[in-house]
Design an enzyme around this catalytic site. Structure first.
Site, PDB file in Angstrom:
ATOM      1  N   HIS A 132      17.546  40.507  51.039  1.00 30.19           N
ATOM      2  CA  HIS A 132      18.676  40.049  51.847  1.00 30.19           C
ATOM      3  C   HIS A 132      19.591  39.043  51.139  1.00 30.19           C
ATOM      4  CE1 HIS A 132      16.361  41.655  55.295  1.00 30.19           C
ATOM      5  NE2 HIS A 132      15.339  40.947  54.862  1.00 30.19           N
TER       6      HIS A 132
HETATM    7  O1  RIB Z   1      16.416  38.235  58.277  1.00 27.10           O
HETATM    8  C1  RIB Z   1      16.356  37.930  56.910  1.00 27.10           C
HETATM    9  C2  RIB Z   1      16.718  36.495  56.674  1.00 27.10           C
HETATM   10  O2  RIB Z   1      15.783  35.638  57.321  1.00 27.10           O
HETATM   11  C3  RIB Z   1      16.646  36.102  55.185  1.00 27.10           C
HETATM   12  O3  RIB Z   1      17.576  35.085  54.925  1.00 27.10           O
HETATM   13  C4  RIB Z   1      15.254  35.569  55.041  1.00 27.10           C
HETATM   14  O4  RIB Z   1      15.121  34.655  53.938  1.00 27.10           O
HETATM   15  C5  RIB Z   1      15.092  34.853  56.342  1.00 27.10           C
HETATM   16  O5  RIB Z   1      15.705  33.572  56.214  1.00 27.10           O
END
Ligand code: RIB
Ligand code: CA
Length: 313
Positions: free
Chosen positions: A243
């Site tokens: 992500h």
């Molecule tokens: O949903 C994914 C996000 O939530 C990413 O930023 C992960 O590191 C958590 O913070």
């Protein structure tokens, strides 16, 4: 080369936050003014230690790091050890970091940096719950003019949620903070699950990172091995969605991504859909767009960029 972009980073490391930091902290295109920790993936006690460790690992003690809010604005903190492990960065040995955290609160650092800046100067990269950014905007509304853009990881639309059927984790943890940010009036570039679920840490991609065999890429490969476990079972896919580096990758190579200008609002009341981001992709509400929503990516080119930049350590 153009003048480096002045950037403030706010994150909750987290293995994918770590990869975002590795990408940002050896990018000549960026002038990272400071990194602020926010509680999210795990508690602040671990987040601030993880951030200090990561600064040691990339030998960037020149970048000041700060402790921000250790809980959301209104809700109680919800964490994600089930994804990131007990330490928050499972996959590498925990050590006592050399880097010290600054004594100034992270929210005050954000305010001070912005107050010293010119209008439209500072880029904010946010890859955790948006608590610190929202608190800064509430405490010092005058800073909004100094923000060039907010580049954030969060939200979900066609992809559905990853912590509830309708909410992505960062927004679910602090939906009220997201509401403040979405209404701040500055350009927001939003990387939600619709695009981050297209950058999967497959075995070949992790192998290519491990083959770099430098101290940072070794740490990256170790973390990605662990990070892949939970989501690959959950999604019956190879690897996990990476992500957070999407934010910095866009700053470095915007052409990797497809974005669409949309209105985005967030649910802050309903228990059933709390944290849901209503992304008006087809412009059916007639509401004025406030976000550039990322919906597609050249995933091979994304990992080529990440690997090439890790090779520079
Ligand atoms: O949903 C994914 C996000 O939530 C990413 O930023 C992960 O590191 C958590 O913070
Ligand atoms: Ca994160």
């Amino acid at each position: 080369m153009a003048k480096p972009l002045p950037v403030i980073i706010d994150c909750d490391p987290g293995q994918d936050d770590a990869m975002m930091l590795f990408l940002a902290l050896n990018a000549p295109e960026l002038d990272v003014r400071g990194v602020v920790a926010v509680a999210g993936n795990v508690s602040m006690e671990k987040i601030k230690r993880n951030l200090a460790m990561l600064i040691d690992i990339v030998d960037r003690g020149d970048v000041p790091i700060y402790v921000g809010c250790d809980r959301p604005m209104i809700r109680n903190l919800v964490t994600a050890e089930y994804v990131h492990g007990e330490t928050g960065i499972n996959g590498i040995e925990i050590f006592e970091p050399q880097t010290n955290l600054q004594s100034e609160h992270g929210v005050d650092f954000i305010i001070d940096q912005l107050r010293k800046a010119r209008d439209n100067e500072i880029v904010i990269v946010a890859t955790g719950p948006l608590t610190n950014i929202a608190m800064a905007l509430i405490k010092a509304p005058d800073i909004v003019a100094k923000i060039q853009q907010i580049v954030m990881m969060g939200g979900a639309s066609f992809e559905g949620g990853n912590v509830t059927p309708s909410a992505e984790f960062n927004i679910y943890v602090d939906p009220h903070a997201c509401d403040v940010v979405l209404k701040c009036g500055r350009p927001i570039i939003m990387f939600g699950l619709d695009v981050t679920h297209k950058v999967m840490t497959t075995k070949n991609r992790v192998r290519a990172i491990r083959a770099l065999a430098n101290s940072v890429s070794d740490v990256a490969a170790g973390m990605l091995d662990f990070f892949g476990k939970h989501d690959s079972e959950k999604y019956s896919a190879e690897g996990a969605p990476l992500h957070d580096p999407c934010t910095v990758a866009w700053l470095l190579k915007p052409d990797l991504f497809e974005l669409k200008t949309c209105h985005v609002a967030v649910e802050t009341m309903s228990e059933l859909t709390l944290g849901h981001t209503a992304v008006d992709f087809w412009h059916v509400t007639g509401n004025k767009p406030n976000v550039r929503w990322a919906y597609d990516v050249d995933d091979d080119a994304f990992f080529d960029l990440l690997t090439e930049r890790l090779a520079r350590y």
